[in-house]
Design a protein around this motif. Sequence first.
Motif, mmCIF file in Angstrom:
data_model
loop_
_atom_site.group_PDB
_atom_site.id
_atom_site.type_symbol
_atom_site.label_atom_id
_atom_site.label_comp_id
_atom_site.label_asym_id
_atom_site.label_seq_id
_atom_site.Cartn_x
_atom_site.Cartn_y
_atom_site.Cartn_z
ATOM 1 N N ILE A 1 4.966 9.938 55.843
ATOM 2 C CA ILE A 1 5.916 9.308 54.910
ATOM 3 C C ILE A 1 5.886 7.777 55.025
ATOM 4 C CG2 ILE A 1 8.379 9.131 54.304
ATOM 5 C CD1 ILE A 1 8.552 12.129 55.159
ATOM 6 N N VAL A 2 5.962 7.263 56.249
ATOM 7 C CA VAL A 2 5.923 5.802 56.428
ATOM 8 C C VAL A 2 4.591 5.228 55.918
ATOM 9 C CG1 VAL A 2 6.057 3.912 58.102
ATOM 10 C CG2 VAL A 2 7.578 5.852 58.316
ATOM 11 N N PRO A 3 3.424 5.829 56.284
ATOM 12 C CA PRO A 3 2.174 5.304 55.730
ATOM 13 C C PRO A 3 2.159 5.264 54.205
ATOM 14 C CG PRO A 3 1.674 6.813 57.485
ATOM 15 C CD PRO A 3 3.135 6.863 57.285
ATOM 16 N N TRP A 4 2.698 6.323 53.566
ATOM 17 C CA TRP A 4 2.739 6.351 52.098
ATOM 18 C C TRP A 4 3.607 5.204 51.550
ATOM 19 C CZ3 TRP A 4 0.408 7.804 47.915
ATOM 20 C CH2 TRP A 4 -0.486 8.875 47.960
ATOM 21 N N LEU A 5 4.767 4.992 52.194
ATOM 22 C CA LEU A 5 5.654 3.904 51.748
ATOM 23 C C LEU A 5 4.978 2.543 51.921
ATOM 24 C CD1 LEU A 5 9.089 5.139 53.187
ATOM 25 C CD2 LEU A 5 8.365 5.085 50.787
ATOM 26 N N LEU A 6 4.282 2.382 53.060
ATOM 27 C CA LEU A 6 3.585 1.111 53.307
ATOM 28 C C LEU A 6 2.467 0.893 52.291
ATOM 29 C CD1 LEU A 6 3.355 1.182 57.217
ATOM 30 C CD2 LEU A 6 4.684 -0.404 55.834
ATOM 31 N N LEU B 1 2.118 -2.033 49.601
ATOM 32 C CA LEU B 1 0.961 -2.939 49.515
ATOM 33 C C LEU B 1 0.357 -2.947 48.111
ATOM 34 C CD1 LEU B 1 -0.760 -4.867 51.227
ATOM 35 C CD2 LEU B 1 -2.287 -2.985 51.725
ATOM 36 N N LEU B 2 0.419 -1.781 47.450
ATOM 37 C CA LEU B 2 -0.139 -1.701 46.086
ATOM 38 C C LEU B 2 0.643 -2.574 45.098
ATOM 39 C CD1 LEU B 2 -1.068 2.070 45.771
ATOM 40 C CD2 LEU B 2 -2.624 0.136 45.767
ATOM 41 N N LEU B 3 1.888 -2.910 45.457
ATOM 42 C CA LEU B 3 2.690 -3.790 44.589
ATOM 43 C C LEU B 3 2.100 -5.197 44.516
ATOM 44 C CD1 LEU B 3 6.274 -2.678 45.657
ATOM 45 C CD2 LEU B 3 5.050 -2.059 43.580
ATOM 46 N N ARG B 4 1.136 -5.466 45.392
ATOM 47 C CA ARG B 4 0.441 -6.759 45.403
ATOM 48 C C ARG B 4 -0.347 -6.980 44.106
ATOM 49 N NH1 ARG B 4 1.850 -10.432 49.206
ATOM 50 N NH2 ARG B 4 0.391 -12.131 49.132
ATOM 51 N N ILE B 5 -0.635 -5.917 43.398
ATOM 52 C CA ILE B 5 -1.451 -6.012 42.188
ATOM 53 C C ILE B 5 -0.825 -6.963 41.176
ATOM 54 C CG2 ILE B 5 -2.150 -4.701 40.128
ATOM 55 C CD1 ILE B 5 -2.853 -2.407 41.943
ATOM 56 N N ARG C 1 -3.253 3.200 63.268
ATOM 57 C CA ARG C 1 -3.549 4.138 62.167
ATOM 58 C C ARG C 1 -2.974 3.599 60.854
ATOM 59 N NH1 ARG C 1 -1.089 8.451 60.059
ATOM 60 N NH2 ARG C 1 -2.452 9.952 59.023
ATOM 61 N N TRP C 2 -1.765 3.090 60.909
ATOM 62 C CA TRP C 2 -1.161 2.501 59.703
ATOM 63 C C TRP C 2 -1.990 1.316 59.226
ATOM 64 C CZ3 TRP C 2 4.734 1.957 61.324
ATOM 65 C CH2 TRP C 2 5.282 3.244 61.445
#
Lengths: 239, 211
Positions: free
Chosen positions: A83-88, A92-96, B40-41
Amino acid sequence: MTELSIIDLLGTIVAAILTVMVLSYLIKDNFLFRFAVYLFIGAASGYAGSIAWHNVLKPGLIDPFFTQGLAGILDSSSILTLIVPWLLVISLLLRISPLTSRYSSLSLALLVGVGAAVVVGGAVTGTLIPQTRASMESLSPAMEAPATGETGFERVINVLIMLVGTVSTLSYFRFSTRRTPSGRADLSPFMEWVSIVGRLFIAVTFGVMYAGALSATIVILAERLQFLWTAVSSLFTGS
Amino acid sequence: MKVRTSLIWAVAAVIAGFFVLLGYFIDHMVIHNLRLVLIRWAVLLAAVALFLGLFNLLSVHWSKVSEQLTGWPYSAILILAFLVTLILGLVFGPDNQVSLGLFNYIQLPIEASLLALLAVSLAVAGFRLVSRRRDLFSLVFVGTALLVLLGTGPWLTGGESSFYILVGQVRNWLVQVWASGGARGIVLGVALGAVLTGLRILLAVDRPYGD
């Protein structure tokens, strides 16, 4: 002719044409060379993207959905791993977009912080400590040189040269120094001389590296020419 | 009191970096596991950052094509090659015969040929250095390079002469003693520079992640 050999033949022809296109730069910068270079950048970046997807993103973000199922995803243990990796990643994709890029700062901060720590840790444990230990060990005149096998007085001379080389080259890299009004580093006369000796050692080292790079690239040039010769001769002779 | 958001990002970077760095020197289960999670992150984020870079590459060249700027046909070739390779790679995987075919017959020959061009570029740069900048350091650089080249390759006169053997011995001495000392100094200097740059980020002196 089998299907595989037809593909191989076509591939060899394409590779030979691309080789000629790149080597045509030796005459002049031309559109054939640029075509090949842009093709290379496109293919290399696409290949890098597919490797990143299959080796990192898919196993880390997509596959757990299929392997763990809904119950596994809702489990508390998957908070840190999924879940945390997905949120991160979403952050990060909002950088677009410039409008949303400010919301990606946390992901970027984590990436930079971990990256800096890996660089520092790697430099200390992988370079500074091993290289310093290797310097101390190789600087022992009692030890036989593993590469050249010399001992005694000859070894002492070589050890001194290596010591002077390492220290003077290192002293050439100054990360903090006062500057004179003319913009030059403000050094004592002794350090000025050490710095000059360091530059001489750097010149020798770069000379050796240059010769190594030149030898290696000449071998590659010969290999490319041989490949062209083999490709052309096999096309005409059919062997 | 309003807390500046940049301070929160700095604290996140410092804490994450601190635990990862601690894992290099302290062998403790909790720190080890935390370090693994954080790395990993970071690896996942680095892969996403790569895709953002690819997206940027694509958008820059797409705008060149759509506005028909100078050299737009090359940008069109780049986009085409990128999309074909990426889609085939995503569908079949990078180890598939199709992807490997693209790699072996397009990427590899161009890459090898560019390296082959480097031989000529390096030789030309060496000649230019001698002709334009004749100081002590350039002479030492070129003299060392010539000696190493002479001592590395075979000679037309054969390898029996005492001069050939002498050049070979001088070459070995230069490479194994003089260049070793210099290379060790350079490597240590680069490592110290990397440590300094990393520590500036870990101490939040440099904050390249914005506000």
